[in-house]
Design an enzyme around this catalytic site. Structure first.
Site, PDB file in Angstrom:
ATOM      1  N   SER A 246       0.835  -1.195   0.000  1.00 14.79           N
ATOM      2  CA  SER A 246       0.000   0.000   0.000  1.00 14.79           C
ATOM      3  C   SER A 246       0.867   1.240   0.000  1.00 14.79           C
ATOM      4  CB  SER A 246      -0.859   0.024   1.260  1.00 14.79           C
ATOM      5  OG  SER A 246      -0.024   0.265   2.372  1.00 14.79           O
ATOM      6  N   LYS A 247       0.239   2.321  -0.395  1.00 14.91           N
ATOM      7  CA  LYS A 247       0.963   3.581  -0.441  1.00 14.91           C
ATOM      8  C   LYS A 247       1.443   3.953   0.973  1.00 14.91           C
ATOM      9  CE  LYS A 247       0.570   8.403  -1.540  1.00 14.91           C
ATOM     10  NZ  LYS A 247      -0.217   9.509  -2.008  1.00 14.91           N
ATOM     11  N   ARG A 248       0.575   3.695   1.942  1.00 11.37           N
ATOM     12  CA  ARG A 248       0.910   4.096   3.311  1.00 11.37           C
ATOM     13  C   ARG A 248       2.203   3.443   3.788  1.00 11.37           C
ATOM     14  NH1 ARG A 248      -2.308   2.474   7.437  1.00 11.37           N
ATOM     15  NH2 ARG A 248      -3.880   1.943   5.888  1.00 11.37           N
ATOM     16  N   GLY A 251       4.943   3.714   0.097  1.00 12.87           N
ATOM     17  CA  GLY A 251       5.201   4.957  -0.633  1.00 12.87           C
ATOM     18  C   GLY A 251       5.045   4.787  -2.127  1.00 12.87           C
TER      19      GLY A 251
END
Ligand code: GLU
Length: 495
Positions: A246-248, A251
């Site tokens: 995930s982006k969280r 990144g």
């Protein structure tokens, strides 16, 4: 035979990430394979989280990957009338009902169920209200949601998943779920099915994270009297710690635009993506577009999760090494004209492009790319590691600077001397330049490597690369002589 119709329905609440791109790619491949259609639908019903930037990002990402669609983009919010009509139809047929339970009531029941270690799903309090009771509550202005009435049956509820086989649940595992919110907005579970029915979708190919939705949606197809599509659930993509990417937590590394910006070849990246969840059954890893369309089948989608092999802070690899390895493979073997077009964009961006490379210097340009591509990892490397071929203002990397120049201060004299001898050569050829360099080494009683490595460093800025004498021919006598004479600038760079 009916035409196969697939869809890619992203929710525009963030950028296009690896997982979404892989879903799009699999759907695209299957549509192409079966001569069917791919429909792009933007599921923008979550108006608070949907953004125009995200829509644009998704379209840009798909365009970059070369994933095209046959219909759409459709926007889900434009079809709310259809969604509500479906809900009303189910209400009228007794397949859904209005539920007036308040948030507080639901919470309290949930807590009680939790304390008693019982099922926490909706308890059906409003399931059997009489028409009079409903009318009374409505006229009192009480807010309500619309719930789907899960049939009371003994058997099993399920579907045949093309990847995972038969998936079944007993009816009492599924509680009456909400299909329209109290503000009158229909929910994803319903909208998604209504749109798939309207778009005549024959195959729903999506991640295993949607399996709980599928169980409920199967009931909606039945209630709406529509044929069920084929379902195929793809494995999730996890990181090395088995967490969903995930982006969280990861990144930009999971965003498609990251790969565009880092100089990946779009099809090479698709080739990497397809192996994150599908395998051909042998160890073939490189597929052209046509080969992959031919080889792709739903049955060979992996059942178990795939791993995005990336270690944060790994100095050598800035992303999954396999993504890089596949990109390198394409970089080395792709038609040089195609590489030339892609590198042009990179050089333009860096201010290194010269219009002549598309005209009278085209042969030189393509020859140079072919010469230097063997050691590069991405298209961007042509502008960074390969800068010396397109500009004079390149830097020397620290390692060759120390190893090949600073260790041999005599090169300050020897390289300009070599320049004079190159200048004086009647014929500037690989054989002649090599002979002269070796003679100089003998004369100065050093290994030829000292001269050659020193020359490589001041001429290209790099520690390694193609054959030195091929490089000299590509750069041409004038540049070579000028750079050898200018050796001092590198010693100064070190000061
Ligand atoms: N909008 C949903 C998502 O992005 C679509 C899921 C689907 O039905 O494929 O997760």
């Amino acid at each position: 035979m009916t035409e196969t119709r697939l869809r890619f329905p992203p929710s525009p609440t963030g950028y296009l990430h690896i997982g979404g791109a892989r879903t799009a790619l699999f759907n695209w491949l299957y549509a192409k394979k079966t001569g069917g259609k791919l429909i792009l639908r933007i599921e923008d019903t979550d108006t608070e989280r949907s953004t125009q930037d995200s829509i644009q990002g998704i379209l840009d990402g798909l365009n970059w990957l070369g994933i095209d669609w046959d219909e759409g983009p459709y926007f889900q919010t434009e079809f709310s009338t259809d969604h509500l009509a479906a809900a009303n139809q189910m209400l009228a047929e007794g397949k859904a009902y209005k539920c007036f339970c308040t948030k507080e009531e639901l919470e309290a029941r949930k807590e009680a169920a939790m304390a008693a270690k019982q099922e926490m799903g909706y308890n059906g309090a409003c399931r059997n209200l009489t028409p009079e009771q409903v009318a009374e509550k409505e006229s009192a202005g009480l807010p309500f949601v619309i719930r789907f009435k899960v049939p009371e049956r003994n058997g099993m509820l399920g579907y045949d998943d093309k990847v995972l086989g038969r998936i079944e649940h007993s009816y009492n595992e599924v509680d009456d779920f909400v299909i329209v919110r109290s503000n009158g907005k229909p929910l994803y579970l319903l909208c998604n099915v209504v749109d798939d029915i309207r778009d005549r979708i024959t195959h729903v190919l999506r991640g295993q994270d949607h399996m709980t939705n599928t169980t409920r949606q199967v009931l909606l197809y039945e209630a709406l009297g529509a044929p069920m599509p084929v379902f195929a659930h793809m494995p999730l993509t996890l990181d090395l710690k088995k967490a969903k990417i995930s982006k969280r937590s990861h990144g930009e590394i999971v965003a498609v635009h990251f790969y565009k910006e880092h100089g990946f070849i779009p099809w090479a990246f698709c080739n990497f993506l397809v192996l994150l969840g599908w395998s051909p059954g042998d160890d073939t890893e490189i597929f052209s577009r046509e080969e992959l369309i031919e080889a792709f089948t739903l049955e060979r989608i992996n059942k178990s999760n795939s791993i995005f092999n990336y270690r944060k802070g790994d100095e050598k690899f800035f992303t999954d090494p396999k993504a890089i390895a596949i990109n390198e493979q394409y970089l080395r073997t792709m038609d040089i004209g195609e590489i030339g077009d892609m590198v042009q964009k990179v050089l333009e961006k860096e201010g290194l492009w010269n219009a002549a490379y598309a005209g009278e210097k085209k042969e030189w340009y393509l020859h140079t790319l072919a010469l230097i591509r063997d050691r590069f990892h991405t298209l961007n490397d042509f502008a960074t590691l390969g800068r010396a071929y397109f500009a004079d203002d390149f830097q020397v990397e620290q390692k060759p600077l120390e190893k090949n120049l600073l260790k041999f201060p005599d090169l300050k004299e020897w390289l300009p001397l070599l320049a004079d001898r190159y200048q004086a050569l009647e014929q500037f050829t690989t054989e002649e330049t090599e002979r002269v360099a070796k003679e100089l080494a003998e004369e100065k009683e050093v290994k030829p490597g000292v001269i050659v490595n020193g020359m490589r460093t001041v001429v290209t800025g790099q520690l390694a690369g193609p054959s030195m004498y091929d490089i000299l021919m590509t750069l041409g006598r004038d540049k070579v002589v000028q750079r050898l004479r200018n050796v001092n600038r590198f010693f100064q760079q070190a000061d």
